[in-house]
Design a protein around this motif. Structure first.
Motif, PDB file in Angstrom:
ATOM      1  N   GLY A  35       0.526 -40.275  -2.292  1.00  0.00           N
ATOM      2  CA  GLY A  35       1.060 -39.057  -1.666  1.00  0.00           C
ATOM      3  C   GLY A  35       2.517 -39.214  -1.248  1.00  0.00           C
ATOM      4  N   LYS A  36       2.834 -40.401  -0.757  1.00  0.00           N
ATOM      5  CA  LYS A  36       4.216 -40.679  -0.322  1.00  0.00           C
ATOM      6  C   LYS A  36       5.173 -40.597  -1.524  1.00  0.00           C
ATOM      7  CE  LYS A  36       4.676 -44.848   1.181  1.00  0.00           C
ATOM      8  NZ  LYS A  36       4.832 -46.132   1.870  1.00  0.00           N
ATOM      9  N   LYS A  37       4.728 -41.140  -2.651  1.00  0.00           N
ATOM     10  CA  LYS A  37       5.576 -41.093  -3.857  1.00  0.00           C
ATOM     11  C   LYS A  37       5.746 -39.645  -4.321  1.00  0.00           C
ATOM     12  CE  LYS A  37       3.757 -45.416  -5.674  1.00  0.00           C
ATOM     13  NZ  LYS A  37       2.738 -45.887  -6.577  1.00  0.00           N
ATOM     14  N   ILE A  38       4.656 -38.896  -4.295  1.00  0.00           N
ATOM     15  CA  ILE A  38       4.718 -37.508  -4.776  1.00  0.00           C
ATOM     16  C   ILE A  38       5.636 -36.678  -3.872  1.00  0.00           C
ATOM     17  CG2 ILE A  38       3.352 -35.392  -5.067  1.00  0.00           C
ATOM     18  CD1 ILE A  38       1.101 -37.123  -6.132  1.00  0.00           C
ATOM     19  N   ALA A  39       5.546 -36.903  -2.571  1.00  0.00           N
ATOM     20  CA  ALA A  39       6.400 -36.146  -1.640  1.00  0.00           C
ATOM     21  C   ALA A  39       7.870 -36.367  -1.984  1.00  0.00           C
ATOM     22  CB  ALA A  39       6.106 -36.572  -0.203  1.00  0.00           C
ATOM     23  N   ALA A  40       8.227 -37.601  -2.299  1.00  0.00           N
ATOM     24  CA  ALA A  40       9.637 -37.907  -2.589  1.00  0.00           C
ATOM     25  C   ALA A  40      10.084 -37.246  -3.890  1.00  0.00           C
ATOM     26  CB  ALA A  40       9.824 -39.427  -2.683  1.00  0.00           C
ATOM     27  N   VAL A  41       9.200 -37.222  -4.877  1.00  0.00           N
ATOM     28  CA  VAL A  41       9.581 -36.694  -6.193  1.00  0.00           C
ATOM     29  C   VAL A  41       9.600 -35.167  -6.192  1.00  0.00           C
ATOM     30  CG1 VAL A  41       8.787 -36.536  -8.584  1.00  0.00           C
ATOM     31  CG2 VAL A  41       8.733 -38.724  -7.410  1.00  0.00           C
ATOM     32  N   ALA A  42       8.628 -34.559  -5.503  1.00  0.00           N
ATOM     33  CA  ALA A  42       8.494 -33.095  -5.572  1.00  0.00           C
ATOM     34  C   ALA A  42       9.469 -32.380  -4.644  1.00  0.00           C
ATOM     35  CB  ALA A  42       7.054 -32.693  -5.232  1.00  0.00           C
ATOM     36  N   ALA A  43       9.912 -33.058  -3.588  1.00  0.00           N
ATOM     37  CA  ALA A  43      10.719 -32.374  -2.564  1.00  0.00           C
ATOM     38  C   ALA A  43      11.986 -31.701  -3.115  1.00  0.00           C
ATOM     39  CB  ALA A  43      11.069 -33.348  -1.449  1.00  0.00           C
ATOM     40  N   PRO A  44      12.760 -32.345  -3.987  1.00  0.00           N
ATOM     41  CA  PRO A  44      14.001 -31.688  -4.428  1.00  0.00           C
ATOM     42  C   PRO A  44      13.790 -30.364  -5.161  1.00  0.00           C
ATOM     43  CG  PRO A  44      14.018 -34.016  -4.999  1.00  0.00           C
ATOM     44  CD  PRO A  44      12.640 -33.692  -4.529  1.00  0.00           C
ATOM     45  N   ASN A  45      12.580 -30.158  -5.720  1.00  0.00           N
ATOM     46  CA  ASN A  45      12.322 -28.885  -6.413  1.00  0.00           C
ATOM     47  C   ASN A  45      12.016 -27.743  -5.443  1.00  0.00           C
ATOM     48  OD1 ASN A  45      12.600 -29.878  -9.008  1.00  0.00           O
ATOM     49  ND2 ASN A  45      10.477 -30.593  -9.077  1.00  0.00           N
ATOM     50  N   MET A  46      11.860 -28.072  -4.165  1.00  0.00           N
ATOM     51  CA  MET A  46      11.526 -27.065  -3.151  1.00  0.00           C
ATOM     52  C   MET A  46      10.218 -26.333  -3.485  1.00  0.00           C
ATOM     53  SD  MET A  46      13.813 -27.490  -0.992  1.00  0.00           S
ATOM     54  CE  MET A  46      15.174 -28.633  -1.081  1.00  0.00           C
ATOM     55  N   ALA A  47       9.331 -27.045  -4.174  1.00  0.00           N
ATOM     56  CA  ALA A  47       8.012 -26.469  -4.435  1.00  0.00           C
ATOM     57  C   ALA A  47       7.201 -26.609  -3.156  1.00  0.00           C
ATOM     58  CB  ALA A  47       7.325 -27.244  -5.556  1.00  0.00           C
ATOM     59  N   LYS A  48       6.267 -25.699  -2.946  1.00  0.00           N
ATOM     60  CA  LYS A  48       5.362 -25.866  -1.808  1.00  0.00           C
ATOM     61  C   LYS A  48       4.542 -27.138  -2.040  1.00  0.00           C
ATOM     62  CE  LYS A  48       2.109 -24.216   1.224  1.00  0.00           C
ATOM     63  NZ  LYS A  48       1.282 -23.172   1.769  1.00  0.00           N
ATOM     64  N   LEU A  49       4.466 -27.975  -1.021  1.00  0.00           N
ATOM     65  CA  LEU A  49       3.805 -29.273  -1.192  1.00  0.00           C
ATOM     66  C   LEU A  49       2.668 -29.414  -0.181  1.00  0.00           C
ATOM     67  CD1 LEU A  49       3.943 -32.113  -2.553  1.00  0.00           C
ATOM     68  CD2 LEU A  49       5.455 -32.802  -0.685  1.00  0.00           C
ATOM     69  N   GLN A  50       1.478 -29.676  -0.680  1.00  0.00           N
ATOM     70  CA  GLN A  50       0.347 -29.969   0.218  1.00  0.00           C
ATOM     71  C   GLN A  50      -0.288 -31.283  -0.195  1.00  0.00           C
ATOM     72  OE1 GLN A  50      -1.514 -25.968   2.065  1.00  0.00           O
ATOM     73  NE2 GLN A  50      -2.973 -27.384   1.233  1.00  0.00           N
ATOM     74  N   LEU A  51      -0.591 -32.110   0.797  1.00  0.00           N
ATOM     75  CA  LEU A  51      -1.118 -33.442   0.517  1.00  0.00           C
ATOM     76  C   LEU A  51      -2.381 -33.664   1.341  1.00  0.00           C
ATOM     77  CD1 LEU A  51       2.343 -35.228   0.902  1.00  0.00           C
ATOM     78  CD2 LEU A  51       1.233 -34.694  -1.257  1.00  0.00           C
ATOM     79  N   GLU A  52      -3.480 -33.948   0.660  1.00  0.00           N
ATOM     80  CA  GLU A  52      -4.728 -34.289   1.364  1.00  0.00           C
ATOM     81  C   GLU A  52      -4.980 -35.755   1.069  1.00  0.00           C
ATOM     82  OE1 GLU A  52      -6.742 -30.021   1.753  1.00  0.00           O
ATOM     83  OE2 GLU A  52      -7.925 -31.549   0.753  1.00  0.00           O
ATOM     84  N   LEU A  53      -4.811 -36.576   2.064  1.00  0.00           N
ATOM     85  CA  LEU A  53      -4.745 -38.021   1.832  1.00  0.00           C
ATOM     86  C   LEU A  53      -5.914 -38.759   2.496  1.00  0.00           C
ATOM     87  CD1 LEU A  53      -0.874 -38.252   2.348  1.00  0.00           C
ATOM     88  CD2 LEU A  53      -2.139 -37.782   0.257  1.00  0.00           C
ATOM     89  N   GLY A  54      -5.760 -40.038   2.627  1.00  0.00           N
ATOM     90  CA  GLY A  54      -6.855 -40.883   3.094  1.00  0.00           C
ATOM     91  C   GLY A  54      -7.090 -40.805   4.598  1.00  0.00           C
ATOM     92  N   GLY A  55      -8.000 -41.644   5.059  1.00  0.00           N
ATOM     93  CA  GLY A  55      -8.304 -41.657   6.482  1.00  0.00           C
ATOM     94  C   GLY A  55      -8.854 -43.010   6.907  1.00  0.00           C
ATOM     95  N   LYS A  56      -8.930 -43.203   8.203  1.00  0.00           N
ATOM     96  CA  LYS A  56      -9.603 -44.383   8.776  1.00  0.00           C
ATOM     97  C   LYS A  56     -10.430 -43.835   9.919  1.00  0.00           C
ATOM     98  CE  LYS A  56     -10.585 -48.678   8.843  1.00  0.00           C
ATOM     99  NZ  LYS A  56     -11.334 -49.246   7.695  1.00  0.00           N
TER     100      LYS A  56
END
Ligand code: NAD
Length: 457
Positions: free
Chosen positions: A212-233
């Motif tokens: 998710g961290k990698k995707i956030a960095a790559v997708a951010a410059p396109n200004m696309a709406k970004l939603q991330l459902e990630l892991g948990g503890k």
């Protein structure tokens, strides 16, 4: 070539061509071209297609469950449960989408000739990169509302749930979703990485924090709406006034269902010192009763891990806990049989120096720590970067709610755990993600508002 492995037998059951940059170009072009016509359909038309999809899934549930079990290793009874749950979730969207997507008139002042309206327009092309652990749930949380809101979808199933992804596409198309409005993109991480850097309207991801961290960095410059459902503890606290056996059985199920591979699996347990020993005894007895075996056998409760690589993670957590004074009450090792099997494992005397209490395990292993009371439990529950769910088992509701108000998590459970409801937002905090799916807000998530200011000439 994408090799689809059966995790219970380690056999390759299918080989498929992966997408390439050129085929992704083509799919994106088709999805963009098809989206306007899809969005222009009255919402009733889109609802009718999704209703038909729901009915097809119910009709073909057994064959779909077997496909998922063959590539994910999920015990067949649990694959069937997921498909039943899918129909229930779809019903929620069918019931609410039209009202949520309707335009709203927020001002009507004929004396001034002024009207203000809010329209909920689709994002355009939505990229959906998905996980394998609940391929129907985590996929449909995105693609159903995305389609209902008038988006086209480029759907990349996990490389560990590709056949399930293809089955989803087949039934959506047969139900009336145009082929270019829902397109699968096949492959592993490299294909996903190519897909998420494309200029699209939205990127919706379900998977690990590290991806998710990698995707956030790559997708951010396109200004696309970004939603991330990630892991948990995800923590659970068991207080001193509970029915010990009932709490032990419920939390063991929360920790080990789906072989511990749920984003909201119970990953660590804090038990009030007054009932600690009795709880551990009941918990270990419950775990010893779990049937481990062939996931196609309906008696099986614990199947293989989907990914072989996770076995080494679990072995490392066990060795680390042992080295720091943890006691393995049951399990602790990979199993000497074909398939990616790891014994259901319970570690007591756990503490936050141990990886098993800090890092996502995503497998059939649990750490149990004794605590002096509610205050210490809350401090430990919040001692994590993750924030997906947290649970408290206590008879006293006021005491439980007091603790749960203080937890840094998107879902709070009282006397339950490992539970998702389509009526409630599914949202992580911190390293567990941004944005939410499900509930009415999980429909609006696939739209962008247009503000209409209308003045009569
Ligand atoms: P993962 O991050 O390994 O993979 C998820 C998806 O991302 C796969 O489709 C994969 O091919 C793709 N991918 C991998 N590298 C990529 C990259 N660099 N760019 C783009 N895409 C890439 O996760 P996983 O093993 O499939 O799933 C397990 C994780 O997902 C766990 O951490 C679990 O907690 C989490 N999860 C969260 C939720 C939730 O709702 N919050 C639900 C299910 C699973």
């Amino acid at each position: 070539m994408l090799k689809i492995e059966n995790p219970a037998t380690e056999e390759i059951i299918r080989e498929l061509e992966e997408d390439t940059p050129a085929s992704i170009d083509d799919k994106l072009r088709r999805a963009k071209a098809a989206q306007h016509e899809w969005a222009a359909r009255p919402v009733e038309g889109r609802l009718a297609a999704i209703r038909h999809f729901r009915d097809r899934v119910v009709q073909h549930a057994e064959e779909l469950a077997r496909t998922t079990t063959s590539e994910v290793g999920k015990p067949i009874s649990q694959s069937r449960n997921e498909l039943r749950g899918l129909a229930f979730r779809t019903d929620f969207f069918l019931e609410h989408a039209a009202a949520v997507l309707q335009e709203e008139r927020v001002l009507w002042a004929p004396d001034q000739g002024l009207e203000e309206r809010i329209a909920h327009e689709p994002l355009g092309v939505v990229v959906n990169v998905s996980a394998w652990n609940y391929p129907y749930f985590v996929g449909s949380n995105v693609f159903l509302p995305a389609l209902l809101a008038g988006n086209s979808v480029l759907y990349k199933p996990s490389e560990h749930a590709t056949l399930t992804g293809l089955a989803i596409a087949e039934h959506l198309h047969a139900a009336g979703i145009p082929e270019d409005v829902f397109i699968t993109v096949l492959g592993g991480g490299a294909v996903g990485a190519d897909l998420v850097k494309r200029p699209v309207g939205g990127v919706f991801f379900t998977g690990s924090y590290s991806t998710g961290k990698k995707i956030a960095a790559v997708a951010a410059p396109n200004m696309a709406k970004l939603q991330l459902e990630l892991g948990g503890k995800d923590p659970v606290y068991v207080g001193d006034d509970v029915d010990v056996r009932a709490a032990a059985e419920a939390t063991a199920d929360g920790a080990f269902y789906n072989t511990g591979q749920s984003c909201c699996s119970v990953e660590r347990i804090y038990v009030h010192e007054k009932i600690h020993d009795a709880f551990v005894q009941a918990f270990v007895e419950t775990v010893k009763g779990f049937v481990i075996g062939d996931p196609m056998d309906e008696k099986t409760y614990i199947g293989p891990l989907t990914r072989k690589a996770q076995i080494a993670v679990l072995e490392d957590q066990v060795a680390d806990a042992r080295a720091k004074g943890g006691q393995v009450m049951v399990g602790g090792s990979r199993m000497s049989r074909k398939g990616h099997y790891f014994e259901p494992t319970v570690i007591v005397g756990a503490n936050h120096d141990m990886k098993v209490m800090i890092d996502e395990s995503f497998g059939p292993i649990i750490g149990i720590q004794s605590v002096s009371g509610d205050h210490q439990a809350l401090g430990l529950m919040n001692d994590t970067e993750y924030g997906l769910t947290a649970g408290v088992y206590l008879k006293d509701r006021r005491r439980a709610e007091h603790i749960l108000r203080g937890v840094h998590a998107g879902s709070a459970y009282w006397n339950c755990c490992d539970r998702v409801s389509p009526r409630l937002p599914w949202a992580g905090r911190g390293h567990s993600g941004v944005g939410s799916t499900l509930s009415k807000s999980g429909i609006l998530a696939f739209t962008q508002p247009k503000a209409w200011h209308l003045r009569k000439a």
